[in-house]
Design a protein around this motif. Structure first.
Motif, mmCIF file in Angstrom:
data_model
loop_
_atom_site.group_PDB
_atom_site.id
_atom_site.type_symbol
_atom_site.label_atom_id
_atom_site.label_comp_id
_atom_site.label_asym_id
_atom_site.label_seq_id
_atom_site.Cartn_x
_atom_site.Cartn_y
_atom_site.Cartn_z
ATOM 1 N N UNK A 1 -4.533 6.237 -6.282
ATOM 2 C CA UNK A 1 -5.626 6.330 -5.864
ATOM 3 C C UNK A 1 -6.360 4.570 -5.862
ATOM 4 N N UNK A 2 -6.125 4.173 -7.077
ATOM 5 C CA UNK A 2 -6.475 2.695 -7.214
ATOM 6 C C UNK A 2 -6.020 1.644 -6.181
ATOM 7 N N UNK A 3 -4.706 1.822 -5.946
ATOM 8 C CA UNK A 3 -4.032 0.844 -4.891
ATOM 9 C C UNK A 3 -4.820 1.326 -3.621
ATOM 10 N N UNK B 1 -5.025 5.769 -15.648
ATOM 11 C CA UNK B 1 -3.769 6.285 -16.200
ATOM 12 C C UNK B 1 -2.854 7.107 -15.511
ATOM 13 N N UNK B 2 -1.615 6.938 -15.591
ATOM 14 C CA UNK B 2 -0.751 7.800 -14.759
ATOM 15 C C UNK B 2 -0.669 7.314 -13.332
ATOM 16 N N UNK B 3 0.525 7.876 -12.791
ATOM 17 C CA UNK B 3 0.875 7.407 -11.371
ATOM 18 C C UNK B 3 -0.024 8.020 -10.540
ATOM 19 N N UNK B 4 -0.863 9.010 -10.564
ATOM 20 C CA UNK B 4 -1.736 9.580 -9.399
ATOM 21 C C UNK B 4 -3.018 8.672 -9.562
ATOM 22 N N UNK B 5 -3.355 8.228 -10.911
ATOM 23 C CA UNK B 5 -4.640 7.281 -10.723
ATOM 24 C C UNK B 5 -4.235 5.952 -10.296
ATOM 25 N N UNK C 1 0.882 -1.256 -0.058
ATOM 26 C CA UNK C 1 -0.030 -0.138 0.181
ATOM 27 C C UNK C 1 0.816 1.106 -0.053
ATOM 28 N N UNK C 2 2.147 1.267 -0.097
ATOM 29 C CA UNK C 2 2.965 2.222 -0.056
ATOM 30 C C UNK C 2 3.058 2.958 -1.454
ATOM 31 N N UNK C 3 2.289 3.812 -1.688
ATOM 32 C CA UNK C 3 2.291 4.369 -2.909
ATOM 33 C C UNK C 3 3.275 5.544 -3.343
ATOM 34 N N UNK C 4 4.155 6.000 -2.350
ATOM 35 C CA UNK C 4 5.248 6.856 -2.586
ATOM 36 C C UNK C 4 5.991 6.724 -3.531
ATOM 37 N N UNK C 5 6.219 5.362 -4.082
ATOM 38 C CA UNK C 5 7.248 4.761 -5.098
ATOM 39 C C UNK C 5 6.526 5.094 -6.638
ATOM 40 N N UNK C 6 5.166 5.420 -6.445
ATOM 41 C CA UNK C 6 4.611 5.424 -7.932
ATOM 42 C C UNK C 6 5.333 6.128 -8.967
ATOM 43 N N UNK C 7 5.671 7.414 -8.541
ATOM 44 C CA UNK C 7 6.146 8.227 -9.509
ATOM 45 C C UNK C 7 7.685 7.867 -9.889
ATOM 46 N N UNK C 8 8.443 7.181 -8.883
ATOM 47 C CA UNK C 8 9.590 6.498 -9.225
ATOM 48 C C UNK C 8 9.861 5.420 -10.193
ATOM 49 N N UNK C 9 8.486 4.775 -10.447
ATOM 50 C CA UNK C 9 8.551 3.595 -10.956
ATOM 51 C C UNK C 9 7.277 3.679 -12.264
ATOM 52 N N UNK C 10 6.532 4.485 -12.253
ATOM 53 C CA UNK C 10 5.489 4.435 -13.384
ATOM 54 C C UNK C 10 5.765 5.587 -14.383
ATOM 55 N N UNK C 11 5.822 5.683 -15.569
ATOM 56 C CA UNK C 11 5.972 6.626 -16.586
ATOM 57 C C UNK C 11 4.539 7.624 -16.371
ATOM 58 N N UNK C 12 4.609 8.922 -16.674
ATOM 59 C CA UNK C 12 3.612 9.793 -16.645
ATOM 60 C C UNK C 12 2.390 9.411 -17.696
ATOM 61 N N UNK C 13 2.772 8.477 -18.835
ATOM 62 C CA UNK C 13 1.712 8.141 -19.566
ATOM 63 C C UNK C 13 1.381 6.608 -19.393
ATOM 64 N N UNK C 14 1.669 6.043 -18.090
ATOM 65 C CA UNK C 14 1.107 4.742 -17.576
ATOM 66 C C UNK C 14 -0.360 4.331 -18.051
#
Length: 118
Positions: free
Chosen positions: A49-51, A42-46, A20-33
């Motif tokens: 939220x989904x996690x 789509x994207x790290x922010x979404x 549940x640690x979403x702090x790494x999402x921006x480090x592993x997911x491309x902005x166009x995910x």
């Protein structure tokens, strides 16, 4: 199991879902995910939220990675989904194909491998 930058990134993705640690999402997911199984996310922010939403609804959800094949811009992952105390909730393995761009996960496709009937 393959070991390298791409496989490490993919493992971190599944760890994010498991912890549940979403702090790494921006480090592993491309902005166009985009996850083609869930194109509305789509994207790290979404994904963050989904996690949070899915872990709130199914706190015992756990991804187990059995094998990662490849370590370049396309990686295949074989795993299962279940609860830590159970082997799996699914009747077979899941196979994820992940495309990476510049070391970040950009796209994912999910396939289910059903167990043969007995």
């Amino acid at each position: 199991m393959t070991s390298g930058p791409a496989s490490t990134t993919v493992m971190r993705y599944f760890d994010m879902w498991n912890t549940g640690d979403t702090t790494i999402a921006d480090q592993i997911l491309h902005p166009a995910w985009v996850d083609h199984a869930h194109p509305e996310v789509t994207g790290p922010a979404a994904v963050k939220q989904a996690v949070q939403a899915i872990r709130a609804a199914r706190p015992g959800l756990h991804f187990t990675v059995h094998t990662i094949l490849g370590d370049s811009d396309l990686v295949a992952v074989v795993g299962s989904v279940g609860r830590p105390q159970q082997r799996t909730d699914s009747p077979g393995h899941l196979i994820w194909l992940v495309r990476l761009v510049d070391g970040l996960m950009t796209e994912m496709w999910t396939y289910q491998q059903n167990q043969p009937s007995r």
